[in-house]
Write a protein that holds these residues in place. Structure first.
Motif, PDB file in Angstrom:
ATOM      1  N   LEU A 156       0.777  -1.139  -0.082  1.00  0.00           N
ATOM      2  CA  LEU A 156       0.148  -0.067  -0.138  1.00  0.00           C
ATOM      3  C   LEU A 156       0.879   1.256  -0.037  1.00  0.00           C
ATOM      4  O   LEU A 156       0.667   2.106  -0.541  1.00  0.00           O
ATOM      5  CB  LEU A 156      -0.783  -0.082   1.093  1.00  0.00           C
ATOM      6  CG  LEU A 156      -1.940   1.071   1.428  1.00  0.00           C
ATOM      7  CD1 LEU A 156      -2.888   1.328  -0.010  1.00  0.00           C
ATOM      8  CD2 LEU A 156      -2.729   1.051   2.558  1.00  0.00           C
ATOM      9  N   ALA A 157       1.950   1.351   0.801  1.00  0.00           N
ATOM     10  CA  ALA A 157       2.928   2.461   0.935  1.00  0.00           C
ATOM     11  C   ALA A 157       3.476   2.702  -0.376  1.00  0.00           C
ATOM     12  O   ALA A 157       3.595   3.523  -1.109  1.00  0.00           O
ATOM     13  CB  ALA A 157       3.868   2.238   2.023  1.00  0.00           C
ATOM     14  N   LEU A 200       2.232   1.425  -3.495  1.00  0.00           N
ATOM     15  CA  LEU A 200       1.218   2.162  -4.356  1.00  0.00           C
ATOM     16  C   LEU A 200       0.866   3.677  -4.411  1.00  0.00           C
ATOM     17  O   LEU A 200       0.863   4.455  -5.076  1.00  0.00           O
ATOM     18  CB  LEU A 200       0.056   1.325  -4.073  1.00  0.00           C
ATOM     19  CG  LEU A 200      -0.103  -0.225  -4.652  1.00  0.00           C
ATOM     20  CD1 LEU A 200      -1.324  -1.106  -3.823  1.00  0.00           C
ATOM     21  CD2 LEU A 200      -0.301  -0.409  -5.946  1.00  0.00           C
ATOM     22  N   GLN A 201       0.963   3.942  -3.049  1.00  0.00           N
ATOM     23  CA  GLN A 201       0.695   5.426  -2.527  1.00  0.00           C
ATOM     24  C   GLN A 201       1.707   6.161  -3.182  1.00  0.00           C
ATOM     25  O   GLN A 201       1.488   7.310  -3.927  1.00  0.00           O
ATOM     26  CB  GLN A 201       0.312   5.469  -1.153  1.00  0.00           C
ATOM     27  CG  GLN A 201       0.266   7.129  -0.594  1.00  0.00           C
ATOM     28  CD  GLN A 201      -0.772   7.571  -1.379  1.00  0.00           C
ATOM     29  OE1 GLN A 201      -1.736   6.994  -1.389  1.00  0.00           O
ATOM     30  NE2 GLN A 201      -0.659   8.890  -1.784  1.00  0.00           N
ATOM     31  N   LYS A 206      -0.636   4.982  -7.304  1.00  0.00           N
ATOM     32  CA  LYS A 206      -1.541   3.910  -8.068  1.00  0.00           C
ATOM     33  C   LYS A 206      -2.590   3.641  -6.889  1.00  0.00           C
ATOM     34  O   LYS A 206      -3.326   2.559  -6.976  1.00  0.00           O
ATOM     35  CB  LYS A 206      -0.816   2.771  -8.202  1.00  0.00           C
ATOM     36  CG  LYS A 206       0.305   2.895  -9.657  1.00  0.00           C
ATOM     37  CD  LYS A 206       0.902   1.827  -9.862  1.00  0.00           C
ATOM     38  CE  LYS A 206       1.881   1.864 -10.763  1.00  0.00           C
ATOM     39  NZ  LYS A 206       2.973   0.986 -10.831  1.00  0.00           N
ATOM     40  N   SER A 207      -2.506   4.351  -5.971  1.00  0.00           N
ATOM     41  CA  SER A 207      -3.496   3.766  -4.720  1.00  0.00           C
ATOM     42  C   SER A 207      -4.957   4.060  -4.920  1.00  0.00           C
ATOM     43  O   SER A 207      -6.004   3.646  -4.357  1.00  0.00           O
ATOM     44  CB  SER A 207      -3.082   4.438  -3.446  1.00  0.00           C
ATOM     45  OG  SER A 207      -3.439   5.811  -3.377  1.00  0.00           O
ATOM     46  N   PHE A 234      -2.585  -5.570  -6.206  1.00  0.00           N
ATOM     47  CA  PHE A 234      -1.191  -5.425  -6.295  1.00  0.00           C
ATOM     48  C   PHE A 234      -0.314  -6.615  -6.529  1.00  0.00           C
ATOM     49  O   PHE A 234       0.694  -6.714  -6.820  1.00  0.00           O
ATOM     50  CB  PHE A 234      -0.745  -4.660  -4.634  1.00  0.00           C
ATOM     51  CG  PHE A 234      -0.670  -5.609  -3.744  1.00  0.00           C
ATOM     52  CD1 PHE A 234       0.100  -6.445  -3.247  1.00  0.00           C
ATOM     53  CD2 PHE A 234      -1.870  -5.637  -2.863  1.00  0.00           C
ATOM     54  CE1 PHE A 234       0.240  -7.393  -2.183  1.00  0.00           C
ATOM     55  CE2 PHE A 234      -1.905  -6.301  -1.454  1.00  0.00           C
ATOM     56  CZ  PHE A 234      -0.799  -7.262  -1.249  1.00  0.00           C
TER      57      PHE A 234
END
Lengths: 254, 336
Positions: A102-103, A105-106, A110-111, A118
């Protein structure tokens, strides 16, 4: 040369109480600085002022010469100023794999994607597992955070900070709550941080401070009373007084 | 070195992805099976089953904001009712009677209502949030009541006569077409929502539910993410409302009521939050029990429904689906 990160005469008072008085400091690429001070010196207030969780009465915070004083906490993170928390803040139901992914992606913007996973993004998976491997967390990659030990949760805090690829990292007592016997895990993790990253660490564990920091800043009663090498800090009279009060003189006299 | 690398990247990603799809397929199969069983068990009561489908869509939309994002709301019927009125008004006043277009109009209506109520409700936290959501539903209700030229006010909006679907399937007296149409809508939306909740965006929302401060420390905007989810939720609720308008051919003020909102929340809690499956099961059980008990004992049925709710909340706090899933999990771990 402009500093990578600069705090310029920061002031904050709650009512009549001045908790931060004219604090100025700057960090360069690759700095390893420890911020220490007795209880109530204003260390946590300082972190909250710098990260935008509190508004200062006056003073500025600059990144790469750019004034970020008006930025909210989220924008400061995007500018490259990342913090870790003194008490672990993680998502209890989620796994380390999901946290780090998540980190990433952020960071990559892309989050917001509403389709795909993912796990199906090879780049994200590769980087996630590279980070987890650096911190020895691969074995726990799919265990919910609520089921893993606190020391390892602290490591995951550092993993998250690494995944965000900051320019400046503020570590708020990374070893807090970790048994002394496990501090070496945190220390190893800190040794894995990229060389060009500037790190400001708040810490009480002096062994850790002396091994990690190449520069020490001492905050007492809201003021910086010392900024220099770890070797000099133990000999500084004001620092001794701040920590030990009048006993400082007694022991130096003895 | 290369060995550790490959082992690290190959470890498990594939099984996780395929098990997700497997669960989706099982979910679809169960919905289809239940739909067929329902069709043959209650051939004279398809209207009830069709209403269940509309409410399922509504409760699914509530699960998105409450179950996945942790937003407490008692005003979610604003989104459902907005969709119902948007589709109904388009049909009754503007002659848009093509059913799929009506559903699309309902989705837009729901999205707009989701945006408006999201912007208002998300200004508060905790109790303040709950109160704002109640205020929202009362305002929507009153607005629909006053605009009686368009909405029919307390008499309800009638005169909705949808065309045959795709020009082929006419809405019949027994409600068979409406039922099949509803099942198709439900399956499509259910699959899309399953994809949504495991996407990066869904992961971000789950993070916000658990610790918004941590999410903002990652540089993500909590507010923007939640408003986006509110709009998506509005689309789903709006489709549910529009489907209700299409299938019943009327829209009443009760679709915009506080009671409707509260019942949806009860169904969600009954089934289990944050799973999507729980929303479906809670709706079936609640409406099913309500229908059965009110026919069996018209005087005390509310008491019985109340007792059932207390029993579930006390003995199965994760809801019916959540508790069942936890039992299965424990059994599996015990078996190993």
């Amino acid at each position: 040369m402009t500093a990578l990160f600069q705090v310029d005469r920061l002031k904050k008072s709650f009512g009549g109480l001045d908790v931060t008085r004219d604090v100025s400091l700057s960090l360069q690429k690759g700095d390893r600085v420890a911020l220490i001070g007795p209880n109530g010196a204003g260390k946590t207030t300082f972190v909250n002022l710098v990260t935008g969780h509190l508004r200062p009465n006056s003073g500025k915070v600059l990144m790469d010469g750019e004034d970020i004083s008006t930025f909210n906490p989220m924008l400061r993170v995007r500018a490259g100023l990342v913090r870790s928390f003194q008490v672990t803040r993680l998502f209890a139901d989620m796994t380390p794999e999901q946290h780090v992914a998540l980190a990433i992606l952020q960071r990559e913007g892309k989050s917001g994607r509403v389709a795909g996973t993912f796990q199906a993004m090879p780049d994200v998976m590769r980087e996630t597992y590279a980070i987890l491997e650096t911190l020895n967390l691969v074995g726990l990659a799919r265990t919910p955070v609520s089921e893993i030990a606190y020391g390892q949760q602290r490591l995951l805090e550092i993993a998250l900070a690494m995944a965000l690829r900051p320019k400046v990292l503020l570590l708020d007592e990374p070893a807090a709550g970790v048994p002394h016997s496990d501090t070496f895990l945190i220390e190893n993790a800190l040794a894995q941080l990229p060389d060009d990253l500037a790190v400001l660490m708040i810490e009480h564990d002096m062994d850790l401070v002396f091994r990690f920091a190449r520069r020490v800043i001492v905050l007492a009663a809201g003021e910086i009373i010392f900024d220099g090498s770890p070797r000099e800090v133990t000999e500084d009279a004001r620092v001794r007084e701040a920590y030990l009060g009048s006993y400082g003189h007694a022991s130096s006299a003895a | 070195m290369s060995i550790t690398n490959t082992s690290a990247t190959i470890i498990q990603p594939l099984p996780a992805a395929s098990s997700n799809w497997l669960r989706d397929l099982v979910g679809i199969a169960i919905i289809l099976a239940a739909a067929i069983v329902g069709y043959f068990l209650f051939p004279n009561n398809l209207a009830l089953l069709t209403r269940m489908i509309a409410i399922m869509l509504f409760v699914l939309s509530l699960d998105l904001v409450t179950g996945y994002c942790g937003v407490a709301t008692l005003g979610h019927a604003a989104l459902f009712g907005a969709g119902a009125y948007a589709a109904g008004i388009a049909a009754a006043h503007f002659g848009v009677t093509e059913p799929i277009t009506m559903i699309a109009i309902g989705a837009v209506g729901g999205a707009v209502a989701g945006l408006v109520s999201g912007v208002v409700i998300l200004r508060g936290h905790g109790l303040a949030q709950l109160v704002l959501s109640i205020a929202i539903i009362h305002l929507f209700h009153e607005a629909a009541n006053k605009a009686s030229n368009y909405t029919g006010g307390s008499d309800g909006l009638a005169g909705i006569t949808p065309d045959p679907i795709l020009g082929l399937f006419e809405f019949d007296l027994w409600g068979r077409t409406a039922y099949v149409f509803g099942i198709v809508l439900l399956i499509v939306i259910f699959v899309l929502l399953r994809i949504l909740v495991r996407s990066p965006f869904g992961l971000l929302c789950r993070g916000i539910r658990q610790d918004p401060v941590r999410v903002s420390a990652m540089g993500a905007s909590v507010k923007r993410t939640l408003i986006k989810m509110y709009v998506i939720s509005g689309v789903v609720a709006g489709i549910g409302g529009a489907f209700n308008a299409v299938s019943t051919q009327v829209v009443g003020l009760d679709s915009l009521s506080f009671t409707n909102s509260a019942e949806a929340l009860v169904m969600l809690v009954l089934g289990g939050v944050g799973t999507l499956f729980g929303a479906l099961i809670g709706t079936i059980v609640f409406i099913g029990v309500e229908d059965f008990v009110s026919a069996a004992n018209p005087f005390h049925w509310l008491t019985i429904v109340g007792a059932l709710l207390i029993a579930v909340v006390l003995f199965a706090p994760k809801g019916l689906y959540g508790t069942a899933a936890a039992l299965v999990e424990r059994y599996r771990k015990g078996g190993k």
